[in-house]
Design a protein around this motif. Structure first.
Motif, PDB file in Angstrom:
ATOM      1  N   MET A   1      12.307  11.188  -0.275  1.00 14.09           N
ATOM      2  CA  MET A   1      11.520  10.002  -0.035  1.00 14.09           C
ATOM      3  C   MET A   1      10.283   9.856  -0.800  1.00 14.09           C
ATOM      4  O   MET A   1       9.422  10.727  -0.405  1.00 14.09           O
ATOM      5  N   ILE A   2      10.047   8.948  -1.568  1.00 16.83           N
ATOM      6  CA  ILE A   2       8.782   8.688  -2.180  1.00 16.83           C
ATOM      7  C   ILE A   2       7.789   7.424  -1.226  1.00 16.83           C
ATOM      8  O   ILE A   2       8.387   6.521  -0.819  1.00 16.83           O
ATOM      9  N   LYS A   3       6.693   8.096  -0.691  1.00 19.33           N
ATOM     10  CA  LYS A   3       6.083   7.332   0.236  1.00 19.33           C
ATOM     11  C   LYS A   3       4.458   7.035  -0.475  1.00 19.33           C
ATOM     12  O   LYS A   3       4.106   7.939  -0.814  1.00 19.33           O
ATOM     13  N   TYR A   4       4.084   5.959  -0.174  1.00 15.94           N
ATOM     14  CA  TYR A   4       2.789   5.569  -0.751  1.00 15.94           C
ATOM     15  C   TYR A   4       1.793   5.014   0.261  1.00 15.94           C
ATOM     16  O   TYR A   4       2.503   4.561   1.325  1.00 15.94           O
ATOM     17  N   ASP A   5       0.552   5.078   0.200  1.00 13.54           N
ATOM     18  CA  ASP A   5      -0.263   4.431   1.075  1.00 13.54           C
ATOM     19  C   ASP A   5      -0.245   3.024   1.060  1.00 13.54           C
ATOM     20  O   ASP A   5      -0.096   2.357   2.043  1.00 13.54           O
ATOM     21  N   VAL A   6      -0.204   2.478  -0.404  1.00 13.46           N
ATOM     22  CA  VAL A   6      -0.166   1.102  -0.556  1.00 13.46           C
ATOM     23  C   VAL A   6       0.754   1.034  -1.802  1.00 13.46           C
ATOM     24  O   VAL A   6       0.635   1.611  -2.928  1.00 13.46           O
ATOM     25  N   ALA A   7       1.638   0.117  -1.716  1.00  8.59           N
ATOM     26  CA  ALA A   7       2.332  -0.428  -2.621  1.00  8.59           C
ATOM     27  C   ALA A   7       2.127  -1.771  -3.192  1.00  8.59           C
ATOM     28  O   ALA A   7       2.231  -2.800  -2.169  1.00  8.59           O
ATOM     29  N   ILE A   8       1.838  -1.989  -4.416  1.00  2.00           N
ATOM     30  CA  ILE A   8       0.943  -3.296  -4.744  1.00  2.00           C
ATOM     31  C   ILE A   8       2.411  -3.938  -5.908  1.00  2.00           C
ATOM     32  O   ILE A   8       2.675  -3.455  -6.907  1.00  2.00           O
ATOM     33  N   VAL A   9       2.824  -5.065  -5.510  1.00  2.00           N
ATOM     34  CA  VAL A   9       3.831  -5.801  -6.223  1.00  2.00           C
ATOM     35  C   VAL A   9       3.275  -6.596  -7.069  1.00  2.00           C
ATOM     36  O   VAL A   9       3.028  -7.903  -6.602  1.00  2.00           O
ATOM     37  N   GLY A  10       3.337  -6.639  -8.359  1.00  2.00           N
ATOM     38  CA  GLY A  10       2.628  -7.441  -9.135  1.00  2.00           C
ATOM     39  C   GLY A  10       1.675  -6.746  -9.924  1.00  2.00           C
ATOM     40  O   GLY A  10       0.686  -6.413  -9.353  1.00  2.00           O
ATOM     41  N   GLY A  11       1.772  -6.569 -11.388  1.00  2.00           N
ATOM     42  CA  GLY A  11       0.522  -6.068 -12.178  1.00  2.00           C
ATOM     43  C   GLY A  11      -0.026  -6.962 -13.087  1.00  2.00           C
ATOM     44  O   GLY A  11      -0.552  -6.540 -14.271  1.00  2.00           O
ATOM     45  N   GLY A  12      -0.447  -8.026 -12.539  1.00  2.00           N
ATOM     46  CA  GLY A  12      -1.228  -8.987 -12.940  1.00  2.00           C
ATOM     47  C   GLY A  12      -2.646  -8.847 -12.790  1.00  2.00           C
ATOM     48  O   GLY A  12      -3.146  -7.816 -12.277  1.00  2.00           O
ATOM     49  N   ALA A  13      -3.448  -9.959 -13.094  1.00  2.00           N
ATOM     50  CA  ALA A  13      -5.027  -9.931 -12.802  1.00  2.00           C
ATOM     51  C   ALA A  13      -5.075  -9.561 -11.492  1.00  2.00           C
ATOM     52  O   ALA A  13      -6.139  -8.684 -11.240  1.00  2.00           O
ATOM     53  N   SER A  14      -4.618 -10.197 -10.439  1.00  2.00           N
ATOM     54  CA  SER A  14      -4.976  -9.962  -8.933  1.00  2.00           C
ATOM     55  C   SER A  14      -4.463  -8.606  -8.381  1.00  2.00           C
ATOM     56  O   SER A  14      -5.216  -7.709  -7.750  1.00  2.00           O
ATOM     57  N   GLY A  15      -3.361  -8.363  -8.882  1.00  2.00           N
ATOM     58  CA  GLY A  15      -2.723  -6.814  -8.453  1.00  2.00           C
ATOM     59  C   GLY A  15      -3.391  -5.730  -9.183  1.00  2.00           C
ATOM     60  O   GLY A  15      -3.743  -4.634  -8.468  1.00  2.00           O
ATOM     61  N   LEU A  16      -3.704  -5.803 -10.158  1.00  2.00           N
ATOM     62  CA  LEU A  16      -4.473  -4.731 -10.932  1.00  2.00           C
ATOM     63  C   LEU A  16      -6.142  -4.511 -10.461  1.00  2.00           C
ATOM     64  O   LEU A  16      -6.463  -3.616 -10.184  1.00  2.00           O
ATOM     65  N   THR A  17      -6.459  -5.760 -10.040  1.00  2.00           N
ATOM     66  CA  THR A  17      -7.991  -5.691  -9.528  1.00  2.00           C
ATOM     67  C   THR A  17      -7.727  -5.168  -8.171  1.00  2.00           C
ATOM     68  O   THR A  17      -8.774  -4.302  -7.709  1.00  2.00           O
ATOM     69  N   CYS A  18      -6.747  -5.488  -7.268  1.00  2.00           N
ATOM     70  CA  CYS A  18      -6.561  -5.101  -6.094  1.00  2.00           C
ATOM     71  C   CYS A  18      -6.439  -3.369  -5.999  1.00  2.00           C
ATOM     72  O   CYS A  18      -7.219  -2.736  -5.229  1.00  2.00           O
ATOM     73  N   ALA A  19      -5.758  -2.829  -6.967  1.00  2.00           N
ATOM     74  CA  ALA A  19      -5.707  -1.600  -6.961  1.00  2.00           C
ATOM     75  C   ALA A  19      -7.091  -0.833  -7.466  1.00  2.00           C
ATOM     76  O   ALA A  19      -7.207   0.243  -6.898  1.00  2.00           O
ATOM     77  N   LEU A  20      -7.655  -1.354  -8.204  1.00  2.00           N
ATOM     78  CA  LEU A  20      -8.820  -0.869  -8.663  1.00  2.00           C
ATOM     79  C   LEU A  20      -9.870  -1.163  -7.566  1.00  2.00           C
ATOM     80  O   LEU A  20     -10.459   0.043  -7.582  1.00  2.00           O
ATOM     81  N   ALA A  21     -10.063  -1.986  -7.164  1.00  2.00           N
ATOM     82  CA  ALA A  21     -11.041  -2.297  -5.716  1.00  2.00           C
ATOM     83  C   ALA A  21     -10.772  -0.861  -4.933  1.00  2.00           C
ATOM     84  O   ALA A  21     -11.671  -0.367  -4.258  1.00  2.00           O
TER      85      ALA A  21
END
Length: 387
Positions: A1-21
């Motif tokens: 089972m692959i488990k993440y702390d956070v999964a962000i659905v969408g790699g546009g401006a808001s998704g990438l910025t969220c991941a970076l922050a």
């Protein structure tokens, strides 16, 4: 089972910025960003005609619309300079207040985000669609795999410009988790109008002010460039009106061609040309583009009072728009009454939303991207506090 702390659905401006922050504050967090497109930030790389208009120094509360406008303004907090803290490049401002990367390449913005995310070991999964999100959270992927996450961010974009992977189908993810989606309309889009009086004006660009009227009431105003087309009107001034026009019928657009010139001055100029023997069709020569001047004179049947009135109030009934495929953004989205000030679901704990996916749309000129960045940063920072 692959488990993440956070999964962000969408790699546009808001998704990438969220991941970076998030990764800037919690570098050890196990974060994945999943996007249906083969390239991350595809729409961001095309923004501002490929030049990357990321914000605007003329930011006010009036630049945002929709059910989440008040929430968006609170999150942005008047900080038009937010992109400077996100991107590893120099930003500059043009004469109209629009903020761009100094190199005027939007693709550099995407490169900046991806380079730092790779350095911070965020997992980027491209060309893969999330087909289902179950409470828990279990995410079903289009490649047949499943992943799990403690927290999920839906940063899926809207319904505008499906060539960037945003065709509106991702709203079903929020709906399956109990969220309401408000009615969707194309925004920042070209308008179809009656073309009776503009058939000779195709391709002509002019600076003017616009006013949209419906049932005798003004519903919106804008100023800037207008471009005449074979179907109606385009340009920044038109885009700014399109959001308020989208859900209404019987709208009339009023065009004022010389907003800084008094009617008396226009009338005197016409009379002077008559005294000098100008042909009737050339009475606006030098005052307006010749083709526009001739169209106005023909519509006014050569009467001076009607010519002046038409210069200041050239009306076009709106018949529709070019729709979502041509729209820059979406009006409508996830109902903001069901989320908190930190963009977390009130219905499903640890579920967050960002950007165009929400019922927030901004004016033309960098305001929508600023909202994408601000919402991504807010969610990323909030999650980082909890990890």
């Amino acid at each position: 089972m692959i488990k993440y702390d956070v999964a962000i659905v969408g790699g546009g401006a808001s998704g990438l910025t969220c991941a970076l922050a998030l990764k800037r504050l919690k570098s050890g967090a196990k974060v994945c960003v999943i996007d249906a497109c083969e390239r991350f930030g595809k729409k961001l790389a095309a923004t501002g005609n490929g030049q990357g208009n990321v914000s605007n120094i003329n930011l006010t509360a009036k630049n945002y619309h929709g059910g989440g406008a008040e929430l968006a303004n609170a999150i942005i907090g008047g900080n038009y300079n937010l992109p400077a803290s996100i991107f590893n490049c120099i930003l500059t401002c043009d004469e109209e207040g629009r903020i761009y990367p100094a190199g005027r390449q939007a693709s550099a913005l995407t490169d900046s985000l991806l380079s730092e995310l790779n350095a911070l070991n965020a997992e980027l999964i491209a060309g893969t669609k999330v087909t289902r999100v179950s409470k828990g959270f279990k995410l079903a992927l289009s490649n047949g795999k499943e992943i799990y996450a403690d927290r999920v961010v839906l940063a899926c974009g809207g319904k505008a410009q499906k060539q960037f992977g945003t065709d509106g189908t991702a709203y079903s993810l929020a709906e399956s988790l109990g969220h309401k989606i408000t009615t969707l309309y194309p925004s920042l889009v070209q308008l179809k109008t009656d073309t009776t009086f503009i058939k000779t004006l195709k391709g002509i660009r002019v600076g003017c002010t616009l006013r949209a009227e419906c049932d005798g009431r003004t519903i919106g105003e804008s100023k800037g460039d207008l471009i005449f087309t074979d179907y109606g009107i385009s340009g920044n001034a038109v885009f700014s009106l399109s959001s308020v026009v989208a859900d209404k019928r019987g709208v009339i657009v009023h065009i004022e061609f010389l907003p800084g010139v008094a009617e008396e001055r226009i009338a005197e100029d016409i009379k002077n040309k008559q005294r000098l023997g100008y042909p009737e069709s050339e009475l606006l020569s030098g005052t307006l583009h010749n083709q526009i001047g001739r169209a106005i004179i023909k519509r006014a049947h050569g009467n001076i009072e009607d010519i002046v009135r038409t210069v200041k109030d050239f009306t076009l009934p709106v018949t529709g728009s070019l729709g979502f495929d041509y729209a820059q953004t979406t009006r409508g989205g996830v109902d903001c009454s069901q989320i908190t000030k930190n963009l977390e679901s009130k219905i499903c704990k640890d579920l967050y939303f960002t950007g165009e996916y929400l019922d927030v749309d901004g004016d033309c000129g960098g305001y929508n991207l600023l909202w994408a960045f601000a919402s991504g940063v807010r969610v990323g920072q909030k999650i980082a506090e909890e990890l």
